[in-house]
Scaffold this active site. Structure first.
Site, short mmCIF file in Angstrom:
data_model
loop_
_atom_site.label_atom_id
_atom_site.label_comp_id
_atom_site.label_asym_id
_atom_site.label_seq_id
_atom_site.Cartn_x
_atom_site.Cartn_y
_atom_site.Cartn_z
N CYS A 144 0.80 -1.22 0.00
CA CYS A 144 0.00 0.00 0.00
C CYS A 144 0.83 1.27 0.00
O CYS A 144 0.31 2.36 -0.22
CB CYS A 144 -0.95 -0.01 1.19
SG CYS A 144 -2.04 -1.45 1.25
N HIS B 253 -3.50 6.99 1.66
CA HIS B 253 -3.89 5.67 1.20
C HIS B 253 -5.27 5.35 1.75
O HIS B 253 -5.55 5.53 2.94
CB HIS B 253 -2.87 4.64 1.68
CG HIS B 253 -3.34 3.24 1.61
ND1 HIS B 253 -3.88 2.68 0.46
CD2 HIS B 253 -3.39 2.26 2.56
CE1 HIS B 253 -4.22 1.43 0.71
NE2 HIS B 253 -3.93 1.15 1.98
N ASN C 52 -10.12 -0.69 -0.18
CA ASN C 52 -8.67 -0.58 -0.14
C ASN C 52 -8.10 -1.22 -1.41
O ASN C 52 -8.11 -2.44 -1.56
CB ASN C 52 -8.15 -1.30 1.11
CG ASN C 52 -6.64 -1.24 1.25
OD1 ASN C 52 -5.92 -0.96 0.31
ND2 ASN C 52 -6.16 -1.52 2.45
#
Length: 365
Positions: A143, A291, A321
């Protein structure tokens, strides 16, 4: 340099490129330049999975998921879709916005932890985009991958004389989700986002400051390790043969509470460090773009930095996500909607598996 031909640009740089016949590039001679962010694009799969859809698979509900995460929908690869295909689509949009031809791209950075090929997908993206003069390789940092890729691109420009670099964030974590685990299957989606970073003129630099970190001790809290496929079979003479089955990766394992604590503690710190390097304060930020992991993390970091909610970019509800894709995906939507405009200062931060985390303060356009 928009509107400048490839040949003219090479003359300005004082060097050549690797031609399609494999001949070596001449060394680039102009170094020390800054970077500017001039084009972005994104792509998502067609299949939409809602919270209500997941409630038919595991014991959960739309309310349970949305209250704890802020997520309502996510997109999942299906049919003949591939991660490489998403990356190519996003990159084409970024090139179009930047008015840069594929031939004029010097480097393709494919930031992904879930490539279509074990050896990386960057060269396939480079091939199918027609970037025949570009070097291409993958960056694996989960990520945090896109932030690391963005900083890496600026270093190639500053120290290597590169002119146009595509930074792609793309992941398909749905391939490694345990769809019976309601603690993790609700979180992840697939997507790709791309950014065209170009060498600046004179002293201009769109990367104002950055701060990057890793801590392998945190890997135990978020990982997808290689599976143990059994004990190798001994031969008749007692020697050990190779394992009888092919290796594969386990599903994503995450200690959600520990990852949450890590993020709300470390993310504000790296943003503050990057702002300090840039000589800026939080009041100088036009937009905070983290993020997209959990809305509660985004809200907690914004509160710590005293950034009002109307200056926070979030599209988590629509996509979940998407790992390395989340920042460029959200940035692309914000730019195309007119929210992020030329000259705006954006504080970005990625955090996740590794553990890795980092921030980059950038100016758009």
């Amino acid at each position: 340099m928009r509107g400048v031909s490839s040949l003219e640009r090479r003359r300005k740089l004082g060097g050549g490129k690797r031609e399609s016949n494999g001949m070596r590039r001449e060394p680039k001679k102009i170094v020390g330049r800054g970077s500017k962010l001039i084009g972005c694009g994104s792509a998502v799969p067609k299949l939409l999975i809602s919270n209500d859809d997941l409630a038919k698979i595991v014991e959960t509900s739309d309310d349970w998921i949305s209250v704890r995460t802020g997520i309502r929908n996510r997109r999942i690869l299906s049919g003949g879709e591939t991660l490489t295909g998403l990356a190519i689509e996003a990159s084409k949009k970024a090139l179009e916005m930047a008015q840069v031809e594929a031939d004029d791209v010097d480097l393709v950075l494919m930031c992904t932890s879930t490539p279509d090929d074990l050896f990386g997908s960057g060269p396939q993206v480079q091939r199918d985009l027609g970037c025949k003069n570009a070097l291409a390789f993958d960056i694996t940092a989960a990520c945090s991958g896109f932030v690391l890729g963005l900083v890496t691109a600026t270093r190639f420009i500053k120290g290597g004389g590169f002119q146009n670099i595509l930074v792609i964030g793309a992941d398909a974590l749905s391939r490694y989700v345990d769809w019976t685990d309601r603690g993790s299957c609700i979180l992840f989606g697939d997507a790709a986002g791309a950014l065209l970073v170009q060498a600046g003129d004179g002293d201009e630099d769109g990367l104002l400051g950055f701060d990057l970190h890793s801590d392998g001790y945190g890997q135990k809290h978020l990982n997808a390790t290689v599976k143990d496929n059994g004990t190798p079979r001994p031969s008749s003479n007692g020697s050990v043969l190779v394992p009888p089955t092919l290796s594969s990766y386990s599903c994503i394992h995450m200690n959600g509470k520990e990852v949450f604590r890590f993020a709300v503690r470390c993310v504000p710190q790296v943003i503050e460090a990057a702002l300090q390097e840039a000589g800026l304060t939080g009041s100088c930020i036009d937009w905070l773009l983290l993020h997209q992991a959990n809305q509660r993390i985004i809200d907690a970091v914004a509160a710590r930095l005293e950034i009002p909610s109307d200056r926070v970019i979030s599209n988590l509800a629509n996509y979940g996500n998407t790992s390395a894709a989340s920042i460029p995906l959200a940035l692309d939507e914000a730019v195309r909607s007119g929210k992020v405009q030329k000259g705006h200062v954006v504080a970005t931060a990625g955090f996740g598996a590794g553990l890795t985390w980092g921030s980059a303060i950038v100016r758009w356009g």
